[in-house]
Each structure stands twice: as structure tokens, then as C-alpha cells.
Enzyme design. Sequence first.
Site, short mmCIF file in Angstrom:
data_model
loop_
_atom_site.label_atom_id
_atom_site.label_comp_id
_atom_site.label_asym_id
_atom_site.label_seq_id
_atom_site.Cartn_x
_atom_site.Cartn_y
_atom_site.Cartn_z
N ASP A 1 -14.21 1.37 -4.90
CA ASP A 1 -13.07 1.10 -4.03
C ASP A 1 -13.18 -0.28 -3.38
O ASP A 1 -14.26 -0.91 -3.40
CB ASP A 1 -13.00 2.21 -2.95
CG ASP A 1 -11.58 2.53 -2.53
OD1 ASP A 1 -10.70 1.66 -2.67
OD2 ASP A 1 -11.35 3.65 -2.03
N ASP B 1 -2.44 5.39 -3.53
CA ASP B 1 -2.82 6.43 -2.57
C ASP B 1 -1.66 7.38 -2.32
O ASP B 1 -1.85 8.45 -1.75
CB ASP B 1 -3.27 5.80 -1.24
CG ASP B 1 -4.74 5.39 -1.29
OD1 ASP B 1 -5.44 5.77 -2.25
OD2 ASP B 1 -5.19 4.68 -0.35
N LYS C 1 -16.25 5.84 -8.61
CA LYS C 1 -14.94 5.37 -8.15
C LYS C 1 -15.22 4.19 -7.24
O LYS C 1 -15.75 4.37 -6.13
CB LYS C 1 -14.21 6.49 -7.40
CG LYS C 1 -12.90 6.04 -6.77
CD LYS C 1 -12.19 7.20 -6.09
CE LYS C 1 -11.03 6.71 -5.23
NZ LYS C 1 -10.38 7.81 -4.53
N TRP D 1 0.85 -1.18 0.00
CA TRP D 1 0.00 0.00 0.00
C TRP D 1 0.90 1.26 0.00
O TRP D 1 1.89 1.32 0.75
CB TRP D 1 -0.92 0.02 1.23
CG TRP D 1 -1.70 1.29 1.28
CD1 TRP D 1 -2.85 1.58 0.59
CD2 TRP D 1 -1.37 2.47 2.02
NE1 TRP D 1 -3.24 2.86 0.84
CE2 TRP D 1 -2.35 3.44 1.72
CE3 TRP D 1 -0.33 2.81 2.88
CZ2 TRP D 1 -2.34 4.72 2.27
CZ3 TRP D 1 -0.31 4.08 3.42
CH2 TRP D 1 -1.32 5.02 3.12
#
Length: 712
Positions: A453, A523, A451, A173
Site C-alpha cells: 500500500d 477503496d 498487498k 480517492w
Amino acid sequence: MIRFDENTKVFRIDTSKTTYVLGINENQQVQSLYWGARLADGDHFAAAKAMPGHSSFDLPVTTTPHEYVGWGGGLYVEPDLKITFPDGNRDLALKYVSHKINGDELDILMKDISLEVYVTLQYKADGETGIIRRSAEIENRTNEQFTIEQAFSATWNLPRGTDYRLRYLSGRWGAEWNVQQQPVQPGKTVLESRRGTTGHQNNPWFAIDREGSNDSEHGSVWFGALGWSGSWEITVEQDTLQQVRISGGPNSFDFGYRLQKGEHFQTPYFYGGYSSEGIGGASRLLHRFEIDSILPHAPHPALRPVLYNSWEATEFNVDEAGQMALAEKAASIGVERFVMDDGWFGQRKDDHAGLGDWYVNPQKFPHGLKPLIDKVHSLGMDFGLWVEPEMVNPDSDLYRKHLDWVLNFSGRPRTEARNQLVLNLARPDVREYVFNVLDKLLNENDIAFLKWDYNRNWSEPGWPAVAPEDEKKVYVDFIRNYYSILAELREKHPKIEIESCSGGGGRVDLGVLRLTDEVWTSDNTDAFDRLLIQNGFTYAYTPGVMMAWVTDSPTWVNHRTLSLEYRFLSSMQGSLGIGANLNKWTPEDFDTAKKMVAQYKGIRETVQRGSLYRLITPENNSEQSVTESVSRDGHQAVVFAFLHSSTELYPFPRLYLRGLDAKAVYRIDAMDSRLAPDTPAEASGAYWMEHGVDVELRGDFQAAAFTLERKN
Ligand code: GLA
């Protein structure tokens, strides 16, 4: 073109630049014969002949390069198919039965030597890029059920050689898309996800070149990518006779799929290609293939609009007035799509509650979403919304009502991540709920973009409602339902566009890209970190789907301060978005942003659809990063150059452009004023490629960009 020679039983698949050859050997096995650069039409292949084996320890079944092999006999290399039959038999020996050639498609039917187990090997060749799509369909024509324990899509065999180097993508991540390389040596390398989803940690892509061909634009490269968004596996194996084979499909770990009599199992697609133009050429082939053959609306997927996203500005604190104010500011710099991120639904104040309850929060939006959407439209933008439909917070009405809807093993803990659990989308009732929620949202609101997720991976992947023998079907049925929801939504709402996001780039693969228009890359929005992240991304995926936002400085990621120009130029190498808190911007920031958004619109087709050349990669702690994109029609090239930090008075390296027409004349235009003063205003393609271009970058975190426009 696909040909079959009746005498030799050899199939030959030719595309514009590649040839792929396979044959039926004397044991009726389907055997690989050649994969690489296009051969002459008259080149002749002798009939396939099984390999001799090596002593009593490695039998021919192990040493022969099969196109697709069942686990049986004395097979010690990776099998494509492994089945347990009800009588305890686990031996499977597939032999050629028949074939069908239909244009650019080839089907080869195989069958076990005694059991009514049929497998169709399916090939589809793309004449332009040479990429071959492979898959296998397994059919149970026995009178009983059996359990598939491994169902790969294909095996690719490389030409004999010992000097191969593997490239693959690793990450985590906030740090996806690291390019790794290692020699291919005896033994097996496994790239995989056991997470129920594609994952940040490995991506289902590989590229293998000949060691030593370090130039990114020359030399043979074999590459492949799996179209599967569930647990997946790609093995790269050099066997005892130094043959390299790559196999892949759904992960065989914890796999089990009970196939009833009469049922079929279709494996995901495994795409493979060959380039003689190095890893750069391999990426360009994949990019072209994704645009022309994979993405929704291919071969003409729409260019990505410049979007604004509220996440980094407001996090969960969204409300009508705040979003309207941001929308006004976004519109003023030329944004085309306004996206409201997390926080608008249920009792969502932070990440502890609300997932599962997809009603508009009445405190934050007392009149529903309509006033905001109308406002966004009145500003000339379309409207997008964040959703995370496969998840549920235990603190939600949905979970309180349906404790059994999540993945779980009876009586065992339900491990939370980000305070959420994974809904079992394999269940028909959950699939229906998720589809209805989204369908209703789109019916009731004028939404152009979702979007989508997916902020955690699986734990305790049980499905207690079905027979224990069928619980492992969850690995496949979940993903099939996910795809079918996307497909059905698109069919019912043909104008909708969808972004695949999973805490950044955790769900990006050629399966989901058939049903989504773009992906969230990471991110991590630090514009310097992004150079490395975006560099790795483009090894496998086109910049045309790579969303890149301009966010605030210093960045939350690592407190680095970067100029707004630098942040824009970093993001303009992909599909541009803005994710900054516009309430904090100065009038000068708005002027800069307005100028750069307009510049982006002038080059976006080149960046999103063109041919990408990595002039200098930021891998291995390089102080520089430079990309060049050349438009499909060859009329425009755009170059982005970044300097980390000057050392010892060295000038920035001269840039030797690529992909231009040597004889054509191009006019150079600095998007800023960083070109060396003696740069000619116009010169031939040969000049720009052979003499090169100097940009004047000095200091820390500097960036420049320029375009070349073809004049004749
Ligand atoms: C994930 C996404 C972010 C944002 C948050 C919202 O982390 O990657 O962009 O949407 O979820 O909770």
C-alpha cells in the site's frame, strides 16, 4: 517486421494489423510519416521532408512532426528533451547518426550538432497487438556534467486531421477511473501527476479517435500508456498547422537530473498502439498486451485466486483468534487466499502510529504469525499480508531514530497526511532498510502474497543529504529504487505475488504492472459505484488484475443496500475477492456465497484472460451496465447485466452479443433465472449476436448473468 530503405532513408515497422513509418529528413531529423492500419507491402514512401514552417513566426523546427526533439532553435511545441549546460547554453539540436535493426527492435542514434550529447531512440514492436514500446536513452559524452530539465520518452504524431477526440481517465480517492472525453482543439491538454506517484486524479493513459466514430467497436483509435509510477506527464497538442502530437514521460515540472560525464539516463517506456475496432478494440489490445508482455510471468501469468481480505471487517483490530475465525469462514465458501490487512505490526492501533516498525505486534499475535499462517494453510488457503513499506508515522521507533529519512526540505514543515510521512526511498540506506524488512518478513514467514500500500502523495520533496543540484533526482531515483526492490524481492522469493495498492487505485500503470500481479481498483467497494469505476479501469487495464471485493451492505460508502447476488455479480467482472465481515453473515449468505464462488471459478479464466466487450457502458448516468467476456479459445462467453432502476415499464434492452463465431452452436446457461422464458437452450453465434438475448430485470439494483458454451 522492421525494414529500412537506404535510398529514401525510411523505416517501416509492420505488425499484423498496423504500420508505423518514420524517416530521416533532409535536415537529418527523425520525422514521423505514418501510423495506422497495416498498409500493403508494396506501398512506397517518399523520403521525409521537413515541413515548410509558417511565416517568420513558426519555423520548420516547430512545424515538422519529429519523433523526438530537443529544445533548441525556435521550437515552440513540447520538447522531448531539454538540457542546461554548465556554460549557460540551453540549445540542443539532435540529428540522425546511425541505426540498428534487431528483429522487432529498432535503435536510432542521434547527436547534438556540436556537443557530445547522444540520444538513442528505442522502438520495440509487438507483432501480435501492434503495440510499440518506445524509450530514449540520453548519454553524456561531454567532458562535463549537465542538467536534464525535461526527459520525455517519446512523441507520437497522428495522421493529419482535425476531427480528433481525446479520452482520458480522471478521478480522486474513492472515485477513480472516470472516463472523460473532449475534442482535440488548437492548444495543449496536459494529463499529469505532480504527486511523486501515479495518482488517482489522472492515469497515464490516453486514447484518441476520430470524432463521430461513437460506436465502441468501429473506427480508428490511437492509444498509449506510460510505464512510470512517479510524477508523469502526457501532453496532447494540436499545433498551429493542425497537427496532433502526443508526448510524455516523467513530469517536467520541478524536474532536474544532473548527468555526470559518462552517465546515461534511460527514460520510462511509453507504449502506443492503434486499433481499427474502436475503443473496445483498443482496450482489448492493451489487455492482451498486458497479459502477454507486461505482467510478471507473461505470457502465462497465474489466474487470480479468490481472496478474502480482513480490512473492512476488522480494520485495525486484528488478532490471532479473530483472524482465525474469519479464515475458517472464508475457507468454507471456497476462498483460496486469506489476506490480513493493516494493524498487525508495531504499535498499530489506528492510523496514528506504527508505520515503519515492521515487527509483529506481540499483544495481538503473542506467538508471531506462525499459528495464524499454519491455520490458514490447514484450511487449504495460502496467506497474504498488508504492508506499506515506503511510509512512516512520526509516532514510530523508526522515525524517532531516523528523522532525516523522510522527504523534507531543511528547516521547513513536514506536512503529514493520514498522520504519516514519506520515506525517501531514493536514499540508499532507506532502500536497504525497506528491502531488508520485506526480505526478512518473507524469509521468516510462509507468505504467498503482499498487498503493498501507499496511502499518501508527496509534500516538500527535498533530499537535504545530497548536493542541492541533485535533490530533484528524487523524482526518478525513488521510483527506480521502488522498482528495484520489487524486482529483487521477486527474484529472491520467486513464488511471491504482489498487489499494488495506493488508497485504492492510486498506483496503477504499465511500470508497476511489470512487477506486480494485481492491483486494488478503489477503496470504494459499493457494488453499484463499482460498475462505473470498473468500467473506466478496463479502458486501460485488464480485468485480470482488477481486484473487486464483495463487501457488506448497506455499504459504508453511501449506505446503499444491495443484495448479495448483486454484489457478487459486480465483483465477478474482475478478480474476485471477499471483504465482508463474515461474522455477520447468515447461513443463507454462506450458501449464496458458496454457490457464487464456485460459479466464478467456472468463468474466471474467461473474465481474467478473455476479450471484453462493453455492451452497455454505465457512463453518462446510464440506467444499465452490461459486459461480455469471450474466452481466448472462443469456447465460453459470459455476460453480466445490471439495472439501476426501472422506469415507465420499459423492458431491459435486448443484448446483442459480440465476438462469437456466427456458425458455431452455443448452449446458454442462466447463472440465475433471469433469462426470458422463450430463450432457446441452444442457438448459433449468429442468433445470439443478431437476434440477441432478453433478460428480465425489473425494479431497483437488479443483476443477472449467463454463460454461453460452444458445442462444436
Ligand atoms: C488503504 C487501502 C485499504 C486498506 C487501508 C489500510 O486505504 O486501500 O484497502 O488496506 O489502506 O489502512
